[in-house]
Structure formats: C-alpha cells, structure tokens
Design a protein around this motif. Structure first.
Motif, short mmCIF file in Angstrom:
data_model
loop_
_atom_site.label_atom_id
_atom_site.label_comp_id
_atom_site.label_asym_id
_atom_site.label_seq_id
_atom_site.Cartn_x
_atom_site.Cartn_y
_atom_site.Cartn_z
N SER A 1 0.83 -1.21 0.00
CA SER A 1 0.00 0.00 0.00
C SER A 1 0.87 1.26 0.00
O SER A 1 0.53 2.26 -0.66
CB SER A 1 -0.93 0.00 1.21
N ARG A 2 1.99 1.22 0.72
CA ARG A 2 2.91 2.38 0.69
C ARG A 2 3.48 2.58 -0.70
O ARG A 2 3.57 3.71 -1.19
CB ARG A 2 4.04 2.15 1.69
N PHE A 3 3.88 1.47 -1.33
CA PHE A 3 4.44 1.56 -2.69
C PHE A 3 3.43 2.19 -3.64
O PHE A 3 3.75 3.12 -4.40
CB PHE A 3 4.84 0.17 -3.17
N ALA A 4 2.21 1.67 -3.64
CA ALA A 4 1.20 2.16 -4.57
C ALA A 4 0.88 3.63 -4.32
O ALA A 4 0.76 4.43 -5.26
CB ALA A 4 -0.06 1.30 -4.47
N ARG A 5 0.72 3.99 -3.05
CA ARG A 5 0.35 5.36 -2.73
C ARG A 5 1.46 6.34 -3.10
O ARG A 5 1.23 7.38 -3.73
CB ARG A 5 0.03 5.45 -1.24
N LEU A 6 2.70 6.01 -2.71
CA LEU A 6 3.82 6.92 -2.97
C LEU A 6 4.12 7.02 -4.46
O LEU A 6 4.35 8.12 -4.98
CB LEU A 6 5.06 6.44 -2.21
N PHE A 7 4.12 5.89 -5.14
CA PHE A 7 4.44 5.93 -6.57
C PHE A 7 3.38 6.71 -7.35
O PHE A 7 3.70 7.49 -8.25
CB PHE A 7 4.57 4.51 -7.12
N GLY A 8 2.11 6.50 -7.00
CA GLY A 8 1.06 7.24 -7.68
C GLY A 8 1.18 8.74 -7.47
O GLY A 8 1.01 9.53 -8.41
N VAL A 9 1.49 9.16 -6.25
CA VAL A 9 1.61 10.59 -5.97
C VAL A 9 2.80 11.20 -6.70
O VAL A 9 2.71 12.27 -7.31
CB VAL A 9 1.72 10.80 -4.44
N LEU A 10 3.95 10.53 -6.66
CA LEU A 10 5.15 11.06 -7.30
C LEU A 10 5.00 11.10 -8.82
O LEU A 10 5.39 12.08 -9.47
CB LEU A 10 6.37 10.20 -6.92
N PHE A 11 4.43 10.04 -9.39
CA PHE A 11 4.27 10.01 -10.85
C PHE A 11 3.29 11.09 -11.31
O PHE A 11 3.51 11.72 -12.35
CB PHE A 11 3.79 8.63 -11.28
N SER A 12 2.23 11.31 -10.56
CA SER A 12 1.27 12.35 -10.94
C SER A 12 1.85 13.75 -10.80
O SER A 12 1.38 14.68 -11.45
CB SER A 12 0.01 12.23 -10.08
N ALA A 13 2.89 13.89 -9.97
CA ALA A 13 3.54 15.19 -9.79
C ALA A 13 4.57 15.47 -10.86
O ALA A 13 5.23 16.52 -10.82
CB ALA A 13 4.20 15.26 -8.41
N GLY A 14 4.74 14.57 -11.80
CA GLY A 14 5.67 14.80 -12.90
C GLY A 14 7.04 14.20 -12.70
O GLY A 14 7.94 14.42 -13.53
N VAL A 15 7.24 13.44 -11.64
CA VAL A 15 8.53 12.79 -11.41
C VAL A 15 8.66 11.61 -12.37
O VAL A 15 7.73 10.81 -12.49
CB VAL A 15 8.65 12.30 -9.94
N PRO A 16 9.79 11.47 -13.07
CA PRO A 16 9.96 10.32 -13.96
C PRO A 16 9.81 9.00 -13.20
O PRO A 16 10.09 8.91 -12.01
CB PRO A 16 11.39 10.49 -14.49
N ALA A 17 9.34 7.98 -13.92
CA ALA A 17 9.03 6.70 -13.27
C ALA A 17 10.25 6.11 -12.59
O ALA A 17 10.16 5.59 -11.46
CB ALA A 17 8.47 5.73 -14.31
N THR A 18 11.42 6.18 -13.25
CA THR A 18 12.62 5.60 -12.64
C THR A 18 13.01 6.34 -11.37
O THR A 18 13.39 5.72 -10.37
CB THR A 18 13.78 5.62 -13.65
N SER A 19 12.94 7.66 -11.39
CA SER A 19 13.26 8.45 -10.20
C SER A 19 12.23 8.21 -9.10
O SER A 19 12.57 8.15 -7.92
CB SER A 19 13.33 9.93 -10.54
N ALA A 20 10.96 8.07 -9.49
CA ALA A 20 9.92 7.80 -8.50
C ALA A 20 10.15 6.45 -7.83
O ALA A 20 9.98 6.31 -6.61
CB ALA A 20 8.55 7.84 -9.17
N LEU A 21 10.56 5.45 -8.60
CA LEU A 21 10.83 4.14 -8.01
C LEU A 21 12.03 4.20 -7.07
O LEU A 21 12.05 3.51 -6.05
CB LEU A 21 11.08 3.11 -9.12
N ASP A 22 13.03 5.00 -7.42
CA ASP A 22 14.18 5.17 -6.52
C ASP A 22 13.75 5.75 -5.18
O ASP A 22 14.26 5.37 -4.13
CB ASP A 22 15.23 6.09 -7.16
#
Length: 233
Positions: free
Chosen positions: A100-121
């Motif tokens: 749930s933390r992964f999904a929530r954080l990745f969704g928020v970062l990706f929607s903010a314009g952070v590249p997927a690779t950087s968001a996963l980092d």
C-alpha cells in the motif's frame, strides 16, 4: 493489546514466583509434606529466578543491543525483513502495508511529474522492507531496459494485482488512478486483517493466561491437599 497482556503476564508471574510462592513452599516443606510435580517444577523456576534474576534484564539488554546492531548490517536487515514476511498470521499484513505504501507513494510522485525511474528510486526507501525494495529495484531495471513492468517475476513477493494494475496504468496513461485503487484496496484489507488478527490472538492469549493460572493454582493447592490428608492421619 497483545503486548500489554504478555507484559502483564510476565510481570505478574515474576512477582508471584519471586515473593509469594517461596513463602508457601517454605510452609509446606516445614511440615514434611510430599510436594507434587507441579509444585516441584514451580520451586525450580522460583529458585532459578531468585538466584539469577539479574541475568534476565542484563541478558535482555545485551541481546537487544546485539540484535539492533546486527539488523543494521545488510545481511541482518535482509534476513530480518524476509523472516517478517514469513511470520504466520502477521507476515501477510506487513507485506500489504509495504504494498500500500508503494502504490500510494508511486502514484503521488508520478502524478507530480517525477519520472518513473526516479519515482521508483524514492519509493523503495519508503516501503519499509528490504525484500520489497529489492523487488522495486528489479522493476526499475526492467523499466530502464525496455522490459514490461507488468510481468511479475517468479520469486516476487508483491501480489500479481500490483503488476497488472501498474501495466494497465502505463498503457492507459492513468498510473495515478490505478495506483490509488491498489492503495485503497490494500488499506481496506489491512484494516480488516488487523481486526481479524485481534480476534485470533484473543483466544490464544486467553489459553496462555489460563495455563499459567492453572499451573500456579495446582502448585499451591495440591500441597495444601496433601497437608490436609497428613493432618487427618
């Protein structure tokens, strides 16, 4: 709640074995009454606690410090987090929290314009489990090499649903909504699992408490019955 019950049980048993039981046992042995097995067992435990009571706090502190330092090392942290996921009853709960933390954080970062690779980092640092973080690293590697993020590895610990929703999100361009749905789904499951875990732990703790009380009662009452029989003779 379970921790409070266990701590209360340990403290009550320690006080009874240290101060109460020895007085009863001295009274029984003074009259030459034959002590039954539960009482002899309790006497042995009370004797060990009376002589080596200082070992318990010192040993607990020493083991705690060693464990804390060892789990700060990469092998220790890896072993601890893998064992946590394998724990009965609660292992799946810890996994759902990380997911749930992964999904929530990745969704928020990706929607903010952070590249997927950087968001996963960034997300890998916030899931709270090294095993899940390693899986996120593998996901990032597949993404950078042109692989499919929806393909779940054989040794993966995160559920198939996460990979499916992530693949649908990248294909439809709606990663934020897909990850929000995943996070909401597992947050609801966590709430349900916590209530179910509490319901399961209550009878176990009650059985442990009843067993301890039964042992103490038998250890005190059986010699008393022997004394009554001795006086009648």
């Amino acid at each position: 709640y379970p921790i409070m019950v266990i701590v209360a049980m340990v403290l009550a048993s320690t006080v009874i074995l240290k101060f109460v039981v020895p007085r009863f046992l001295d009274f029984y042995t003074h009259f030459g009454s034959k002590l039954p097995f539960p009482t002899r067992l309790l006497m042995a435990v009370a004797g060990v606690i009376g002589r080596f009571w200082w070992v318990l706090p010192i040993g607990s502190v020493g083991i705690g410090l060693w464990w804390w330092r060892w789990t700060k090392t990469p092998p220790g942290e890896h072993w601890r987090d893998r064992m946590i996921l394998r724990l009965p009853l609660v292992g799946i709960l810890f996994l759902k929290v990380s997911v749930s933390r992964f999904a929530r954080l990745f969704g928020v970062l990706f929607s903010a314009g952070v590249p997927a690779t950087s968001a996963l980092d960034t997300v890998r640092l916030g899931v709270g489990n090294v095993i899940v973080a390693e899986e996120i690293d593998a996901m990032r590697h597949r993404l950078t090499t042109g692989g499919s993020v929806s393909l779940r590895p054989v040794d993966a610990v995160m559920p198939e649903l996460v990979y499916q929703m992530l693949g649908i999100g990248f294909e439809s361009g709606d990663v934020e909504r897909m990850m929000s749905e995943v996070a909401r789904h597992y947050e609801q499951e966590i709430s349900y699992d916590v209530r179910r875990l509490t319901d399961r732990l209550q009878p176990i703790l009650l059985a442990m408490l009843a067993s301890g009380v039964l042992l103490l009662a038998l250890s005190v009452l059986l010699p008393m019955w022997n004394l009554i029989s001795l006086f009648r003779q």
